[in-house]
Motif scaffolding. Structure first.
Motif, PDB file in Angstrom:
ATOM      1  N   ASP A 269       0.824  -1.220   0.000  1.00  0.00           N
ATOM      2  CA  ASP A 269       0.000   0.000   0.000  1.00  0.00           C
ATOM      3  C   ASP A 269       0.855   1.265   0.000  1.00  0.00           C
ATOM      4  N   PHE A 270       2.157   1.094   0.259  1.00  0.00           N
ATOM      5  CA  PHE A 270       3.032   2.267   0.408  1.00  0.00           C
ATOM      6  C   PHE A 270       3.815   2.575  -0.865  1.00  0.00           C
ATOM      7  N   ARG A 271       3.626   1.729  -1.893  1.00  0.00           N
ATOM      8  CA  ARG A 271       4.319   2.002  -3.167  1.00  0.00           C
ATOM      9  C   ARG A 271       3.604   3.183  -3.826  1.00  0.00           C
ATOM     10  N   PRO A 272       4.250   4.345  -3.891  1.00  0.00           N
ATOM     11  CA  PRO A 272       3.493   5.536  -4.290  1.00  0.00           C
ATOM     12  C   PRO A 272       3.298   5.670  -5.794  1.00  0.00           C
ATOM     13  N   GLN A 273       2.340   6.518  -6.122  1.00  0.00           N
ATOM     14  CA  GLN A 273       2.143   6.923  -7.513  1.00  0.00           C
ATOM     15  C   GLN A 273       2.216   8.443  -7.554  1.00  0.00           C
ATOM     16  N   GLY A 274       2.899   8.966  -8.553  1.00  0.00           N
ATOM     17  CA  GLY A 274       2.940  10.419  -8.710  1.00  0.00           C
ATOM     18  C   GLY A 274       1.548  10.930  -9.059  1.00  0.00           C
ATOM     19  N   ILE A 275       1.171  12.066  -8.482  1.00  0.00           N
ATOM     20  CA  ILE A 275      -0.149  12.636  -8.770  1.00  0.00           C
ATOM     21  C   ILE A 275       0.010  13.764  -9.792  1.00  0.00           C
ATOM     22  N   HIS A 276      -0.799  13.677 -10.835  1.00  0.00           N
ATOM     23  CA  HIS A 276      -0.726  14.657 -11.925  1.00  0.00           C
ATOM     24  C   HIS A 276      -2.082  15.327 -12.109  1.00  0.00           C
ATOM     25  N   ASP A 277      -2.062  16.480 -12.727  1.00  0.00           N
ATOM     26  CA  ASP A 277      -3.315  17.019 -13.248  1.00  0.00           C
ATOM     27  C   ASP A 277      -3.081  17.545 -14.655  1.00  0.00           C
ATOM     28  N   LEU A 278      -4.160  17.908 -15.303  1.00  0.00           N
ATOM     29  CA  LEU A 278      -4.086  18.391 -16.687  1.00  0.00           C
ATOM     30  C   LEU A 278      -5.101  19.516 -16.778  1.00  0.00           C
ATOM     31  N   ALA A 279      -4.579  20.747 -16.771  1.00  0.00           N
ATOM     32  CA  ALA A 279      -5.477  21.887 -16.563  1.00  0.00           C
ATOM     33  C   ALA A 279      -6.245  22.274 -17.816  1.00  0.00           C
ATOM     34  N   SER A 280      -5.552  22.426 -18.926  1.00  0.00           N
ATOM     35  CA  SER A 280      -6.247  23.003 -20.072  1.00  0.00           C
ATOM     36  C   SER A 280      -5.612  22.539 -21.373  1.00  0.00           C
ATOM     37  N   LEU A 281      -6.353  21.791 -22.148  1.00  0.00           N
ATOM     38  CA  LEU A 281      -5.865  21.353 -23.457  1.00  0.00           C
ATOM     39  C   LEU A 281      -6.301  22.372 -24.503  1.00  0.00           C
ATOM     40  N   PRO A 282      -5.491  22.575 -25.545  1.00  0.00           N
ATOM     41  CA  PRO A 282      -5.933  23.492 -26.598  1.00  0.00           C
ATOM     42  C   PRO A 282      -7.228  23.012 -27.251  1.00  0.00           C
ATOM     43  N   ARG A 283      -7.402  21.701 -27.352  1.00  0.00           N
ATOM     44  CA  ARG A 283      -8.642  21.193 -27.966  1.00  0.00           C
ATOM     45  C   ARG A 283      -9.048  19.876 -27.323  1.00  0.00           C
ATOM     46  N   TRP A 284     -10.364  19.681 -27.244  1.00  0.00           N
ATOM     47  CA  TRP A 284     -10.900  18.429 -26.697  1.00  0.00           C
ATOM     48  C   TRP A 284     -11.399  17.525 -27.813  1.00  0.00           C
ATOM     49  N   HIS A 285     -11.446  18.052 -29.032  1.00  0.00           N
ATOM     50  CA  HIS A 285     -11.976  17.237 -30.130  1.00  0.00           C
ATOM     51  C   HIS A 285     -11.331  17.683 -31.427  1.00  0.00           C
ATOM     52  N   ARG A 286     -11.307  16.775 -32.377  1.00  0.00           N
ATOM     53  CA  ARG A 286     -10.824  17.097 -33.721  1.00  0.00           C
ATOM     54  C   ARG A 286     -11.543  16.148 -34.673  1.00  0.00           C
ATOM     55  N   GLY A 287     -12.187  16.698 -35.692  1.00  0.00           N
ATOM     56  CA  GLY A 287     -12.908  15.850 -36.646  1.00  0.00           C
ATOM     57  C   GLY A 287     -13.946  14.991 -35.947  1.00  0.00           C
ATOM     58  N   ARG A 288     -13.784  13.683 -36.022  1.00  0.00           N
ATOM     59  CA  ARG A 288     -14.752  12.738 -35.451  1.00  0.00           C
ATOM     60  C   ARG A 288     -14.285  12.178 -34.101  1.00  0.00           C
ATOM     61  N   VAL A 289     -13.300  12.812 -33.509  1.00  0.00           N
ATOM     62  CA  VAL A 289     -12.696  12.266 -32.286  1.00  0.00           C
ATOM     63  C   VAL A 289     -12.849  13.258 -31.131  1.00  0.00           C
ATOM     64  N   ALA A 290     -13.225  12.756 -29.953  1.00  0.00           N
ATOM     65  CA  ALA A 290     -13.337  13.625 -28.772  1.00  0.00           C
ATOM     66  C   ALA A 290     -12.712  12.938 -27.566  1.00  0.00           C
ATOM     67  N   LEU A 291     -12.293  13.744 -26.605  1.00  0.00           N
ATOM     68  CA  LEU A 291     -11.722  13.229 -25.355  1.00  0.00           C
ATOM     69  C   LEU A 291     -12.721  13.434 -24.230  1.00  0.00           C
ATOM     70  N   LEU A 292     -12.633  12.569 -23.221  1.00  0.00           N
ATOM     71  CA  LEU A 292     -13.597  12.622 -22.115  1.00  0.00           C
ATOM     72  C   LEU A 292     -12.903  12.208 -20.819  1.00  0.00           C
ATOM     73  N   GLY A 293     -13.330  12.768 -19.703  1.00  0.00           N
ATOM     74  CA  GLY A 293     -12.756  12.399 -18.405  1.00  0.00           C
ATOM     75  C   GLY A 293     -11.305  12.846 -18.310  1.00  0.00           C
ATOM     76  N   ASP A 294     -10.489  12.041 -17.620  1.00  0.00           N
ATOM     77  CA  ASP A 294      -9.090  12.425 -17.389  1.00  0.00           C
ATOM     78  C   ASP A 294      -8.315  12.633 -18.691  1.00  0.00           C
ATOM     79  N   ALA A 295      -8.733  12.036 -19.768  1.00  0.00           N
ATOM     80  CA  ALA A 295      -8.038  12.240 -21.046  1.00  0.00           C
ATOM     81  C   ALA A 295      -8.139  13.699 -21.480  1.00  0.00           C
TER      82      ALA A 295
END
Ligand SMILES: Cc1cc2nc3c(=O)[nH]c(=O)nc-3n(C[C@H](O)[C@H](O)[C@H](O)COP(=O)(O)OP(=O)(O)OC[C@H]3O[C@@H](n4cnc5c(N)ncnc54)[C@H](O)[C@@H]3O)c2cc1C
Length: 400
Positions: A269-295
């Motif tokens: 339980d003590f093996r850590p994971q680095g915590i990241h965030d992702l504040a602002s992407l230039p785009r969430w979609h392109r053409g027929r593709v979109a991102l959702l959630g943490d992506a």
């Protein structure tokens, strides 16, 4: 019928698929792992806004049944146990939407089985690698050499999204927020339980700790340790036992309960994971593709909102695709409906996370405690976090 390829069967993907199915589209989920239950973090807390989104897509009952306990209050104390604030008290929230804590694997199972029961198809062992797009279709490619074709591709494949990498190769990488996360479950201990439905969060002298006693007596706990960024190899080479020693040392001068809880926990339980965030992407979609959630936007765990944001995204995306046949128009409406809100919540998470690493300077700790007390009493008095938890996606109304 419009076929939607949903890459990622974690937390947001199955909810998106259920929402798309409800909206009259044909979603199929492609998950890299061989079954539900793999993921970061042992457990998470779902807030009323996220639970309301689950209700809209008919998954609330399953998720509540999978939950371990209610968490309707958070008590904040300093390392000596002095109270800094008490948030929550969801008496005015309908009982079915009050916050719950749920094991991540149980949550994934609940949403995937619930989506499957509603008629959603899910394929495991499908690791997305790339896609190609034409005027009328998008073709996803997988590591096993197979492909799948549809009219829309949704990247619900988490913070290190491969779909994002192909859609937007110049997108910024997730940002390490200076904290390592550890946590798990300790067996029932000879300790006073946390107050009913309450998680206790401890701003310690050198690190941050949170815990809640389950009705069974088992203790759910997590900690955030300030550290420079480490690679996976560096974390592994240090060894679980050494990480446990390190965590115990960091909390040596804080509430003795913390040491008791951690001493009883498994070294893994003590093996850590680095915590990241992702504040602002230039785009969430392109053409027929979109991102959702943490992506699309990873909020720090300090906000307690990552999963709920993915569920809200799911509803808005399905609304957009339901309301128009023009895929780029639908995806633009989805991004437009979501971006401001999630970026504000990422900022909240960053602010909360910044206070967690503690300090070796006693004066700085005193100042921190004072500012916390003021901040929590203002939040309590003016309900200034309600914009987060009282938000509801108007799924029945038209988006486009
Ligand atoms: C320590 C920790 C504690 C947290 N606590 C909370 C909390 O209390 N409350 C809260 O709301 N949020 C919390 N979060 C955040 C929350 O876990 C995330 O926001 C949420 O899981 C995002 O869901 P997602 O579906 O976007 O991504 P994920 O849940 O990460 O799911 C992504 C899925 O995509 C799959 N995948 C990845 N790559 C591929 C590929 N190439 N092909 C196919 N499939 C792929 C993965 O296997 C996974 O199943 C916490 C996060 C962490 C790290």
């Amino acid at each position: 019928m419009t076929k939607v390829l949903v890459v990622g069967g974690g937390v947001g993907g199955p909810v998106a698929a259920a929402a798309l199915h409800r909206a009259g589209l044909e979603p199929v989920i492609y998950e890299a792992h061989s079954g539900p239950g793999d993921g970061l973090g042992a457990f998470l807390t779902l807030a009323p806004n996220g639970l309301a989104a689950l209700k809209t897509v008919g998954l609330l009952e399953r998720v509540r049944a999978a939950a371990s306990f209610a968490t309707t209050r958070i008590e904040f104390v300093n390392g000596s146990g002095r109270r800094l604030g008490l948030l929550g008290g969801e008496e005015k929230v309908p009982a079915e939407l009050r916050s719950v804590t749920v094991n991540r694997a149980a949550l994934q199972r609940a949403v995937t089985e619930g989506a499957a029961e509603q008629g959603v198809r899910l394929e495991y062992g499908k690791r997305f690698t790339s896609y190609a797009e034409s005027d009328s279709a998008v073709i996803a490619e997988f590591a096993d050499g197979t492909t799948a074709s549809g009219q829309v591709l949704v990247g619900a494949d988490g913070i290190h999204s491969a779909v994002r990498g192909v859609m937007s190769p110049d997108a910024p990488d997730p940002r390490y927020i200076g904290l390592l996360g550890i946590g798990g479950y300790s067996p029932a201990l000879d300790l006073p339980p946390t107050p009913e439905e309450t998680t206790r969060m401890v701003f310690g002298k050198r690190a941050f700790f949170g815990y809640q006693t389950a009705p069974s007596g088992e203790v759910f706990w997590f900690a955030n340790l300030g550290n420079s960024e480490l690679s996976r190899e560096e974390i592994a080479s240090y060894g679980d036992a050494a990480w446990k020693e390190r965590a115990l040392e960091l909390f040596r001068d804080d509430l003795p309960e913390i040491t008791t809880i951690m001493e009883a926990a498994d070294p893994s339980d003590f093996r850590p994971q680095g915590i990241h965030d992702l504040a602002s992407l230039p785009r969430w979609h392109r053409g027929r593709v979109a991102l959702l959630g943490d992506a699309a936007h990873a909020v720090s765990p300090s906000s307690g909102q990552g999963a709920s944001m993915a569920f809200e995204d799911a509803l808005e995306l399905a609304r957009g695709l339901r309301d128009t046949d023009k895929v780029p128009t639908a995806l633009a409406a989805y991004e437009n409906a979501r971006r401001d809100r999630v970026e504000r919540i990422v900022a909240v998470g960053r602010k909360r996370g910044a206070q967690k690493a503690g300090s070796s300077n006693p004066a700085a700790l005193k100042l921190r405690d004072l500012s916390m007390r003021v901040a929590f009493s203002l939040i309590r008095r003016f309900g200034s976090q309600r914009w987060i938890t009282e938000y509801r996606v108007e799924f029945e109304n038209s988006l486009v």
